[in-house]
Design a protein around this motif. Structure first.
Motif, PDB file in Angstrom:
ATOM      1  N   LEU A   1       0.851  -1.194   0.000  1.00 38.71           N
ATOM      2  CA  LEU A   1       0.000   0.000   0.000  1.00 38.71           C
ATOM      3  C   LEU A   1       0.885   1.241   0.000  1.00 38.71           C
ATOM      4  O   LEU A   1       1.956   1.249   0.601  1.00 38.71           O
ATOM      5  N   TYR A   2       0.419   2.298  -0.668  1.00 38.67           N
ATOM      6  CA  TYR A   2       1.220   3.504  -0.818  1.00 38.67           C
ATOM      7  C   TYR A   2       0.426   4.748  -0.426  1.00 38.67           C
ATOM      8  O   TYR A   2      -0.812   4.771  -0.517  1.00 38.67           O
ATOM      9  N   ALA A   3       1.165   5.788  -0.050  1.00 40.67           N
ATOM     10  CA  ALA A   3       0.587   7.118   0.147  1.00 40.67           C
ATOM     11  C   ALA A   3       1.580   8.131  -0.391  1.00 40.67           C
ATOM     12  O   ALA A   3       2.787   7.985  -0.225  1.00 40.67           O
TER      13      ALA A   3
ATOM     14  N   VAL B   1       3.316  13.984  -7.578  1.00 38.30           N
ATOM     15  CA  VAL B   1       2.066  13.525  -8.197  1.00 38.30           C
ATOM     16  C   VAL B   1       2.335  12.212  -8.927  1.00 38.30           C
ATOM     17  O   VAL B   1       3.323  12.088  -9.655  1.00 38.30           O
ATOM     18  N   MET B   2       1.440  11.241  -8.730  1.00 39.05           N
ATOM     19  CA  MET B   2       1.527   9.962  -9.418  1.00 39.05           C
ATOM     20  C   MET B   2       0.449   9.888 -10.506  1.00 39.05           C
ATOM     21  O   MET B   2      -0.680  10.333 -10.303  1.00 39.05           O
ATOM     22  N   ARG B   3       0.805   9.318 -11.657  1.00 39.23           N
ATOM     23  CA  ARG B   3      -0.103   9.199 -12.789  1.00 39.23           C
ATOM     24  C   ARG B   3      -0.567   7.753 -12.949  1.00 39.23           C
ATOM     25  O   ARG B   3       0.245   6.841 -13.027  1.00 39.23           O
ATOM     26  N   VAL B   4      -1.871   7.558 -12.981  1.00 36.17           N
ATOM     27  CA  VAL B   4      -2.461   6.231 -13.171  1.00 36.17           C
ATOM     28  C   VAL B   4      -2.982   6.142 -14.599  1.00 36.17           C
ATOM     29  O   VAL B   4      -3.778   6.987 -15.031  1.00 36.17           O
TER      30      VAL B   4
ATOM     31  N   ILE C   1      -2.695  11.143  -8.666  1.00 35.78           N
ATOM     32  CA  ILE C   1      -2.771  10.995  -7.217  1.00 35.78           C
ATOM     33  C   ILE C   1      -1.786  11.963  -6.593  1.00 35.78           C
ATOM     34  O   ILE C   1      -0.589  11.928  -6.902  1.00 35.78           O
ATOM     35  N   ASP C   2      -2.292  12.834  -5.724  1.00 36.72           N
ATOM     36  CA  ASP C   2      -1.411  13.826  -5.126  1.00 36.72           C
ATOM     37  C   ASP C   2      -1.254  13.584  -3.633  1.00 36.72           C
ATOM     38  O   ASP C   2      -1.647  12.539  -3.108  1.00 36.72           O
ATOM     39  N   ALA C   3      -0.672  14.555  -2.943  1.00 32.43           N
ATOM     40  CA  ALA C   3      -0.259  14.395  -1.549  1.00 32.43           C
ATOM     41  C   ALA C   3      -1.394  13.975  -0.626  1.00 32.43           C
ATOM     42  O   ALA C   3      -2.537  14.410  -0.782  1.00 32.43           O
TER      43      ALA C   3
ATOM     44  N   THR D   1      -3.840  -3.529 -11.737  1.00 35.77           N
ATOM     45  CA  THR D   1      -4.761  -3.347 -12.861  1.00 35.77           C
ATOM     46  C   THR D   1      -4.327  -2.254 -13.829  1.00 35.77           C
ATOM     47  O   THR D   1      -4.809  -2.204 -14.958  1.00 35.77           O
ATOM     48  N   HIS D   2      -3.427  -1.338 -13.387  1.00 36.13           N
ATOM     49  CA  HIS D   2      -3.012  -0.227 -14.231  1.00 36.13           C
ATOM     50  C   HIS D   2      -1.542   0.115 -13.985  1.00 36.13           C
ATOM     51  O   HIS D   2      -0.934  -0.376 -13.037  1.00 36.13           O
ATOM     52  N   ASP D   3      -1.024   0.968 -14.839  1.00 39.85           N
ATOM     53  CA  ASP D   3       0.331   1.473 -14.670  1.00 39.85           C
ATOM     54  C   ASP D   3       0.307   2.702 -13.774  1.00 39.85           C
ATOM     55  O   ASP D   3      -0.593   3.540 -13.887  1.00 39.85           O
ATOM     56  N   VAL D   4       1.302   2.830 -12.920  1.00 40.65           N
ATOM     57  CA  VAL D   4       1.438   4.021 -12.076  1.00 40.65           C
ATOM     58  C   VAL D   4       2.866   4.544 -12.198  1.00 40.65           C
ATOM     59  O   VAL D   4       3.822   3.820 -11.903  1.00 40.65           O
ATOM     60  N   HIS D   5       2.987   5.788 -12.670  1.00 37.67           N
ATOM     61  CA  HIS D   5       4.286   6.448 -12.830  1.00 37.67           C
ATOM     62  C   HIS D   5       4.303   7.745 -12.023  1.00 37.67           C
ATOM     63  O   HIS D   5       3.261   8.328 -11.734  1.00 37.67           O
TER      64      HIS D   5
END
Length: 224
Positions: free
Chosen positions: A51-53, A58-61, A76-78, A94-98
């Motif tokens: 699990l992440y926070a 900013v993370m891109r899904v 996804i931001d802070a 299920t998806h890519d997160v960069h």
């Protein structure tokens, strides 16, 4: 974790509304991760690592089809936690997160989560609340897509994605016009037309892969 990181995590509605015991139990297993801009955290089909926070950045899904075209689903931001779906179904990502920009993350390993839930089964409810929060956002997104005008969609997305600029006096959205188009299911031409209109009204200022918000109140009124 330092006091500043803890203050950021506490800004999130889900985490801040959990019991102090739950917060302490979760954070005692957490580690800090750093990603460079463009670096992948995980890709579709990867196994569940935990699990992440987001602490900073900013993370891109997104998802990519067989032709290499990327569809950006969200950013996804802070103070936002993510990665909980695989905790429930034991499936693959299920998806890519960069990392859209350089980012610092809080990471709780899957093994630690499994042990935590084995010791405290009642905590499943807390993670269920996190998952339900995401479902509410998803349904709201469906409704916006069906009912809002193109201008309302873009203005609302800009407000959602705005982060404080380095100078601290304005908020900015660190996205290209194509990424905004992907997220709102509009064409890049439509996005450009609306942004030019907002710029002419001195509501936003346009830069390379960045939209600065000049008048947040007017932007909010246009999003309604």
């Amino acid at each position: 974790m330092n006091e500043q990181d803890r203050a950021i995590i506490n800004q999130g509605n889900w985490f801040n509304s959990r019991s102090k015991q739950f917060q302490q139990s979760l954070l005692q297993h957490a580690k800090i991760m750093q990603l460079d801009a463009g670096e992948a955290l995980f890709l579709r089909g990867d196994s569940n690592a935990g699990l992440y926070a987001v602490l900073n950045g900013v993370m891109r899904v997104s998802g990519v089809n067989s032709e290499g075209k990327e569809a950006v689903l969200t950013f996804i931001d802070a103070a936002t936690w993510f990665g909980e779906v695989a905790l429930f179904d034991g499936g693959l990502r299920t998806h890519d997160v960069h990392a859209q920009i350089a980012a610092r993350l809080l990471f709780v390993p899957h093994r630690s989560l499994v042990q935590l839930l084995a010791n405290q089964p009642a905590y499943w409810h807390d993670f269920g609340v996190l998952l339900s929060h995401k479902m509410r956002l998803l349904f709201a997104s469906f409704e916006d897509h069906a009912l809002l005008t193109a201008q309302q969609k873009l203005c609302k997305r800009l407000l959602m994605m705005a982060v404080t600029s380095h100078s601290g006096d304005r908020q900015a959205v660190m996205l290209s016009q194509q990424q905004l188009a992907d997220m709102t299911y509009l064409t890049r031409q439509t996005i450009n037309q609306i942004l030019q209109l907002l710029s002419a009204k001195n509501i936003v200022s346009l830069h390379y892969q960045r939209v600065e918000i000049i008048d947040k109140e007017k932007l909010l009124a246009l999003a309604q």
